[in-house]
Motif scaffolding. Sequence first.
Motif, PDB file in Angstrom:
ATOM      1  N   VAL A 172     139.691  93.472  27.478  1.00 49.63           N
ATOM      2  CA  VAL A 172     140.277  92.304  26.811  1.00 49.63           C
ATOM      3  C   VAL A 172     141.662  92.637  26.281  1.00 49.63           C
ATOM      4  CG1 VAL A 172     140.052  90.744  24.832  1.00 49.63           C
ATOM      5  CG2 VAL A 172     138.058  91.234  26.266  1.00 49.63           C
ATOM      6  N   ALA A 215     144.322  92.546  28.820  1.00 51.65           N
ATOM      7  CA  ALA A 215     144.494  91.239  29.454  1.00 51.65           C
ATOM      8  C   ALA A 215     143.929  91.217  30.872  1.00 51.65           C
ATOM      9  CB  ALA A 215     145.960  90.810  29.449  1.00 51.65           C
ATOM     10  N   ALA A 272     139.587  87.562  29.677  1.00 55.64           N
ATOM     11  CA  ALA A 272     139.888  86.685  28.548  1.00 55.64           C
ATOM     12  C   ALA A 272     138.696  86.644  27.602  1.00 55.64           C
ATOM     13  CB  ALA A 272     140.194  85.276  29.036  1.00 55.64           C
ATOM     14  N   THR A 279     141.511  85.876  19.531  1.00 56.25           N
ATOM     15  CA  THR A 279     142.855  86.041  20.080  1.00 56.25           C
ATOM     16  C   THR A 279     143.248  87.510  20.145  1.00 56.25           C
ATOM     17  OG1 THR A 279     143.860  85.847  17.880  1.00 56.25           O
ATOM     18  CG2 THR A 279     143.638  83.820  19.180  1.00 56.25           C
ATOM     19  N   ARG A 286     146.951  86.646  27.141  1.00 58.12           N
ATOM     20  CA  ARG A 286     145.777  86.237  27.899  1.00 58.12           C
ATOM     21  C   ARG A 286     146.023  86.541  29.362  1.00 58.12           C
ATOM     22  NH1 ARG A 286     141.956  83.117  25.305  1.00 58.12           N
ATOM     23  NH2 ARG A 286     141.092  82.380  27.277  1.00 58.12           N
ATOM     24  N   HIS A 300     146.652  86.138  33.235  1.00 54.98           N
ATOM     25  CA  HIS A 300     147.423  85.109  33.923  1.00 54.98           C
ATOM     26  C   HIS A 300     147.458  85.430  35.406  1.00 54.98           C
ATOM     27  CE1 HIS A 300     150.512  82.128  34.730  1.00 54.98           C
ATOM     28  NE2 HIS A 300     150.422  81.732  33.471  1.00 54.98           N
TER      29      HIS A 300
END
Length: 281
Positions: free
Chosen positions: A57, A60, A63, A68, A86, A88
């Motif tokens: 996490v 990244a 997710a 957060t 996060r 992508h």
Amino acid sequence: MSGRGEALLRARGVVRRYRGPGGARTVLDGVDLDVHRGEAVALVGSSGAGKSTLLRVLLALEAPDAGTVCAAAAGDDDGDLLRPVRPHRRTSALRWYRRAVQLVPQDGAASLDPRTTALQAVAQPLVRLGLCGPGTTRRTTGGPASSTAAAERAAECLEAVGVEAALHAHRPCQLSGGQAQRVAVARALAPRPRVLLADEPVSGLDAPLREHVVEALARARESTALLLVSHDLTAVAALCGRTAVLHAGRLVEDRPTHDVLTDPRHAATRSLVDAVPRLPA
């Protein structure tokens, strides 16, 4: 938090669940963790505690289902403003994060391309991230000038972690386990990240090689913050001033390393400390 520098990496309320035949299983349950400027923090816990999931996490790669992750971007002009992170689909969208946070993997040899030399292994990510030589963060086209600057930076980083020039042209199959792991440390340091995430970096190494890798990470601490994920409490004691203990997906302790190791408060921490081999008197 008084007395610490600015937070460079921050997780707040991180929850991660996996769905299986038996339903959803919560692996991380509301984890809060900060890594500050100048800190070396250990994340420890027994197998299945959630360390690897939290690391994915933080990188990244996955997710969170809730919560957060934020980080401060690399580069003097970015300051310490925390930006959300996060996964992508577009690689370029996370380029800033790959510059700011780098991974030292558990198996350095397996992480290296067998076709590249030690120097190339460290230099290539610099070109891919759009970074030039020492002291710059400008984008490059990946041409000869940037390649030369990347090679110079790679050689500097390899020397800094104790990989001598005679080994720079060696491929992974020609390196010992400890040498390959130091190449992995150099590769992670080359982009001048703000935070290093080290995943069991001395696991499986014998005592002399472990010492070499710990020494390389200790040198790295001079220029970057460190989050060390490890079950090796000897390495934790040598490198980290603060230790967070993860148990069943929750942080159950987060205190100075000396206090955690000498006066463990949680049963999970006591089990970890008691499991450390001791020489007979």
